[in-house]
Design a protein around this motif. Sequence first.
Motif, PDB file in Angstrom:
ATOM      1  N   UNK A  56       1.106  -0.863   0.288  1.00  0.00           N
ATOM      2  CA  UNK A  56      -0.053  -0.047  -0.522  1.00  0.00           C
ATOM      3  C   UNK A  56       0.510   1.134   0.102  1.00  0.00           C
ATOM      4  N   UNK A  57       0.835   2.372  -0.681  1.00  0.00           N
ATOM      5  CA  UNK A  57       1.449   3.589  -0.688  1.00  0.00           C
ATOM      6  C   UNK A  57       1.582   4.438   0.115  1.00  0.00           C
ATOM      7  N   UNK A  58       1.659   4.473   1.310  1.00  0.00           N
ATOM      8  CA  UNK A  58       1.717   5.038   3.410  1.00  0.00           C
ATOM      9  C   UNK A  58       1.866   6.713   2.495  1.00  0.00           C
ATOM     10  N   UNK A  59       1.161   7.346   2.694  1.00  0.00           N
ATOM     11  CA  UNK A  59       0.607   8.645   3.728  1.00  0.00           C
ATOM     12  C   UNK A  59       1.547   8.587   4.848  1.00  0.00           C
ATOM     13  N   UNK A  60       1.229   8.549   6.253  1.00  0.00           N
ATOM     14  CA  UNK A  60       2.001   8.988   6.866  1.00  0.00           C
ATOM     15  C   UNK A  60       1.467   7.337   7.539  1.00  0.00           C
ATOM     16  N   UNK A  61       2.240   6.953   8.682  1.00  0.00           N
ATOM     17  CA  UNK A  61       1.606   5.916   9.926  1.00  0.00           C
ATOM     18  C   UNK A  61       1.409   6.230  10.809  1.00  0.00           C
ATOM     19  N   UNK A  63       1.238   5.083  15.331  1.00  0.00           N
ATOM     20  CA  UNK A  63       1.163   3.513  16.230  1.00  0.00           C
ATOM     21  C   UNK A  63       0.708   4.146  17.372  1.00  0.00           C
ATOM     22  N   UNK A  64      -0.767   3.701  17.782  1.00  0.00           N
ATOM     23  CA  UNK A  64      -1.573   4.030  18.820  1.00  0.00           C
ATOM     24  C   UNK A  64      -1.826   3.561  20.281  1.00  0.00           C
ATOM     25  N   UNK A  65      -1.074   4.174  21.141  1.00  0.00           N
ATOM     26  CA  UNK A  65      -0.936   3.425  22.889  1.00  0.00           C
ATOM     27  C   UNK A  65      -2.392   3.223  23.508  1.00  0.00           C
ATOM     28  N   UNK A  66      -3.131   2.621  23.762  1.00  0.00           N
ATOM     29  CA  UNK A  66      -3.823   3.049  24.345  1.00  0.00           C
ATOM     30  C   UNK A  66      -3.851   2.405  25.621  1.00  0.00           C
ATOM     31  N   UNK A  75      -1.520   2.173  12.055  1.00  0.00           N
ATOM     32  CA  UNK A  75      -2.749   2.817  11.811  1.00  0.00           C
ATOM     33  C   UNK A  75      -2.164   4.030  10.632  1.00  0.00           C
ATOM     34  N   UNK A  76      -2.615   3.869   9.288  1.00  0.00           N
ATOM     35  CA  UNK A  76      -1.760   4.136   8.000  1.00  0.00           C
ATOM     36  C   UNK A  76      -2.928   5.331   7.760  1.00  0.00           C
ATOM     37  N   UNK A  77      -2.288   6.387   6.949  1.00  0.00           N
ATOM     38  CA  UNK A  77      -3.458   7.356   5.970  1.00  0.00           C
ATOM     39  C   UNK A  77      -2.940   7.471   5.033  1.00  0.00           C
ATOM     40  N   UNK A  78      -4.011   6.229   3.895  1.00  0.00           N
ATOM     41  CA  UNK A  78      -3.534   6.245   2.101  1.00  0.00           C
ATOM     42  C   UNK A  78      -4.049   7.313   1.150  1.00  0.00           C
ATOM     43  N   UNK A  79      -3.157   7.501   0.155  1.00  0.00           N
ATOM     44  CA  UNK A  79      -3.963   8.628  -0.739  1.00  0.00           C
ATOM     45  C   UNK A  79      -5.557   7.685  -1.042  1.00  0.00           C
ATOM     46  N   UNK A  80      -6.133   6.684  -1.232  1.00  0.00           N
ATOM     47  CA  UNK A  80      -7.260   5.863  -0.714  1.00  0.00           C
ATOM     48  C   UNK A  80      -7.827   6.161  -0.121  1.00  0.00           C
ATOM     49  N   UNK A  81      -7.516   6.282   1.220  1.00  0.00           N
ATOM     50  CA  UNK A  81      -8.283   6.458   2.082  1.00  0.00           C
ATOM     51  C   UNK A  81      -9.048   7.108   2.439  1.00  0.00           C
ATOM     52  N   UNK A  86      -7.647   4.481   8.688  1.00  0.00           N
ATOM     53  CA  UNK A  86      -7.296   2.935   8.667  1.00  0.00           C
ATOM     54  C   UNK A  86      -6.527   2.368   8.978  1.00  0.00           C
ATOM     55  N   UNK A  87      -6.910   1.377  10.379  1.00  0.00           N
ATOM     56  CA  UNK A  87      -5.769  -0.288  10.324  1.00  0.00           C
ATOM     57  C   UNK A  87      -5.466  -1.427   9.585  1.00  0.00           C
ATOM     58  N   UNK A  88      -3.309  -0.973   9.820  1.00  0.00           N
ATOM     59  CA  UNK A  88      -2.822  -2.155   9.076  1.00  0.00           C
ATOM     60  C   UNK A  88      -3.489  -3.333   8.721  1.00  0.00           C
TER      61      UNK A  88
END
Length: 109
Positions: A56-61, A63-66, A75-81, A86-88
């Motif tokens: 997947x072409x990633x814009x940014x990723x 890591x969320x610590x709950x 979680x990633x942001x892609x051009x298509x999302x 969205x979750x990896x």
Amino acid sequence: RYIKIGTLVQCTARLNLTTLGTITGTTSISGLPFTSATLTNEIAGGCLIYHNTWTTSIIYLVGLVSSNTASAILRIKTAASANLETGVVQADLANTSELVLYIVYRASA
């Protein structure tokens, strides 16, 4: 690697896949050095420093610590999302995917 000052934890993780295997659901990194604090209306996280060989072409990723965990959900942001993130999932990764991640969070003690 990690540095802990009081309850503040800073850690880096480098992940290199050699075989993808089977991933069910959203990908996470477990085994953080300390359990996160129990916090209300707060979340800690991290950012991607480097990535290579993803399908997947990633814009940014991120890591969320709950609250009250020792893991980070990827979680990633892609051009298509259309959503912010969205979750990896398995389809985003390849047999040789790699990433370096920097995470900062507050430990429970």
